[in-house]
Design a protein around this motif. Structure first.
Motif, PDB file in Angstrom:
ATOM      1  N   TRP A  79      18.110 -80.518 -27.892  1.00 26.42           N
ATOM      2  CA  TRP A  79      18.310 -81.939 -28.582  1.00 26.42           C
ATOM      3  C   TRP A  79      19.504 -82.366 -28.435  1.00 26.42           C
ATOM      4  CZ3 TRP A  79      14.532 -80.090 -33.371  1.00 26.42           C
ATOM      5  CH2 TRP A  79      13.377 -80.272 -32.554  1.00 26.42           C
ATOM      6  N   GLN A 102      20.945 -84.210 -25.800  1.00 25.73           N
ATOM      7  CA  GLN A 102      20.405 -84.264 -24.975  1.00 25.73           C
ATOM      8  C   GLN A 102      20.587 -85.912 -26.477  1.00 25.73           C
ATOM      9  OE1 GLN A 102      15.834 -83.966 -25.698  1.00 25.73           O
ATOM     10  NE2 GLN A 102      15.647 -82.971 -23.413  1.00 25.73           N
ATOM     11  N   LYS A 103      21.318 -85.929 -27.846  1.00 25.84           N
ATOM     12  CA  LYS A 103      21.359 -86.851 -28.196  1.00 25.84           C
ATOM     13  C   LYS A 103      22.956 -87.573 -27.665  1.00 25.84           C
ATOM     14  CE  LYS A 103      20.449 -84.680 -31.766  1.00 25.84           C
ATOM     15  NZ  LYS A 103      20.443 -84.649 -33.495  1.00 25.84           N
ATOM     16  N   ILE A 125      19.595 -89.992 -24.085  1.00 24.80           N
ATOM     17  CA  ILE A 125      18.369 -89.409 -24.386  1.00 24.80           C
ATOM     18  C   ILE A 125      17.950 -89.498 -25.560  1.00 24.80           C
ATOM     19  CG2 ILE A 125      17.235 -87.766 -22.854  1.00 24.80           C
ATOM     20  CD1 ILE A 125      19.282 -86.856 -20.858  1.00 24.80           C
ATOM     21  N   LYS A 126      15.801 -89.547 -25.770  1.00 25.32           N
ATOM     22  CA  LYS A 126      15.644 -90.133 -26.602  1.00 25.32           C
ATOM     23  C   LYS A 126      15.301 -88.076 -26.459  1.00 25.32           C
ATOM     24  CE  LYS A 126      11.358 -90.924 -28.934  1.00 25.32           C
ATOM     25  NZ  LYS A 126      10.193 -91.815 -29.086  1.00 25.32           N
ATOM     26  N   THR A 152      13.420 -84.166 -26.545  1.00 20.50           N
ATOM     27  CA  THR A 152      12.079 -84.092 -26.573  1.00 20.50           C
ATOM     28  C   THR A 152      12.300 -82.098 -26.456  1.00 20.50           C
ATOM     29  OG1 THR A 152      10.365 -83.732 -25.092  1.00 20.50           O
ATOM     30  CG2 THR A 152      12.427 -84.499 -24.619  1.00 20.50           C
ATOM     31  N   LYS A 208      23.685 -89.489 -34.794  1.00 21.51           N
ATOM     32  CA  LYS A 208      22.832 -88.885 -33.980  1.00 21.51           C
ATOM     33  C   LYS A 208      22.316 -87.816 -34.495  1.00 21.51           C
ATOM     34  CE  LYS A 208      25.818 -91.103 -29.450  1.00 21.51           C
ATOM     35  NZ  LYS A 208      24.234 -91.127 -29.222  1.00 21.51           N
ATOM     36  N   TYR A 257      15.347 -85.141 -38.351  1.00 17.82           N
ATOM     37  CA  TYR A 257      15.613 -86.273 -39.024  1.00 17.82           C
ATOM     38  C   TYR A 257      15.942 -85.700 -40.226  1.00 17.82           C
ATOM     39  CZ  TYR A 257      10.973 -84.518 -40.661  1.00 17.82           C
ATOM     40  OH  TYR A 257      10.314 -83.897 -41.212  1.00 17.82           O
ATOM     41  N   ALA A 282      13.552 -95.224 -37.403  1.00 15.19           N
ATOM     42  CA  ALA A 282      12.061 -95.908 -36.540  1.00 15.19           C
ATOM     43  C   ALA A 282      11.413 -96.566 -37.444  1.00 15.19           C
ATOM     44  CB  ALA A 282      11.752 -95.066 -35.525  1.00 15.19           C
TER      45      ALA A 282
END
Length: 271
Positions: A102, A105-106, A110-111, A113, A148, A235, A271
């Protein structure tokens, strides 16, 4: 919550779980310190571990949580090379490795996942360095990117550690707890304030707070600390502290001393 052992991977990280393990911002009402005296960081701090020019070739095998094998081992070793903390290089894709994925990716846009596929493999071959939040900061410092939800530790001008975190939820709370021998009511904003701070006191192992327990806490802004938690979701979910994976909380006290600058920047957009 009272836990005295390190959790299994299933308990360590879930995208949706939230546990009370935090600290409140009501004890952090003082203003952030004035900007710290700056000293130019080394070039490596600007570039990070990803500045390595050597070409690597990733396995490019799609991996999902629970996968095992050589491709997982390669990914774990590569993440360690780049400053992340996926845990043991045991070829098992569990919760500890997921937290490092994670974070990676951040940093690389990249989202996040649990699936490691084409974009993540490509980024592992040619990775980005984390964005420097304080270009003229001290060579040894911690930077918390609330946008992030990552923390980057620089030691002597080099990126030493990059980790996924979960900061204050921003949802005001009022909770009743037995504290100092009597029932008390605690209310706060559940924010992790931005600003410039320094690490202060710390505790080893599980430390009882008025809102729960913190693992290996390192305080830097009143009652706000870096600490290990059994849940570090994707989150902001804490009462104000900066939660991190348990394996990172085990290592961090040996890397982050007292009086080290801590810079908190950004804001999380839901979001």
């Amino acid at each position: 919550m009272r836990v005295r052992r390190l959790p299994g991977v299933a308990a360590l990280l879930t995208a949706g779980a939230v546990v009370v393990s935090g600290c409140g911002t009501q004890h952090a009402a003082r203003q952030a310190q004035a900007p710290l005296p700056a000293s130019p960081p080394a070039a490596a701090a600007q570039q990070g571990p990803s500045a390595t020019a050597e070409r690597v070739s990733a396995p490019r095998k799609t991996l999902r949580l629970g996968a095992k094998g050589k491709a997982v081992t390669w990914m774990q070793k590569r993440l360690i090379e780049l400053g992340y903390r996926p845990g043991k290089t045991d070829g098992q894709y569990g919760g500890t490795t997921l937290a490092a994925v994670w974070a990676f990716q951040k940093v690389n846009g990249i989202k996040p996942t649990s699936t490691v596929a084409k974009r993540t493999w490509e980024a592992l071959e040619t990775p980005r360095a984390p964005k420097v939040l304080v270009p003229n900061g001290k060579a040894t410092r911690a930077e918390v990117n609330l946008t992030k939800q990552i923390m980057v530790l620089y030691v002597r001008g080099e990126v030493k550690l990059i980790t996924h975190v979960s900061s204050g939820s921003g949802v005001p709370y009022c909770e009743t707890a037995d504290w100092q021998g009597k029932e008390q009511r605690f209310c706060g904003s559940a924010r992790t304030p931005t600003g410039n701070y320094r690490t202060t006191w710390r505790a080893s192992g599980w430390h009882k707070s008025y809102l729960g327990e913190l693992y290996n806490p390192i305080f830097f802004n009143g009652g706000i600390a870096f600490h290990g938690a059994l849940s570090v979701p994707l989150y902001p979910a804490s009462h104000g502290c900066v939660r991190m994976p348990m394996n990172v909380a085990v290592e961090l006290p040996g890397l982050l001393g007292k009086g080290v600058p801590v810079h908190v920047r950004g804001a999380y957009k839901r979001a």
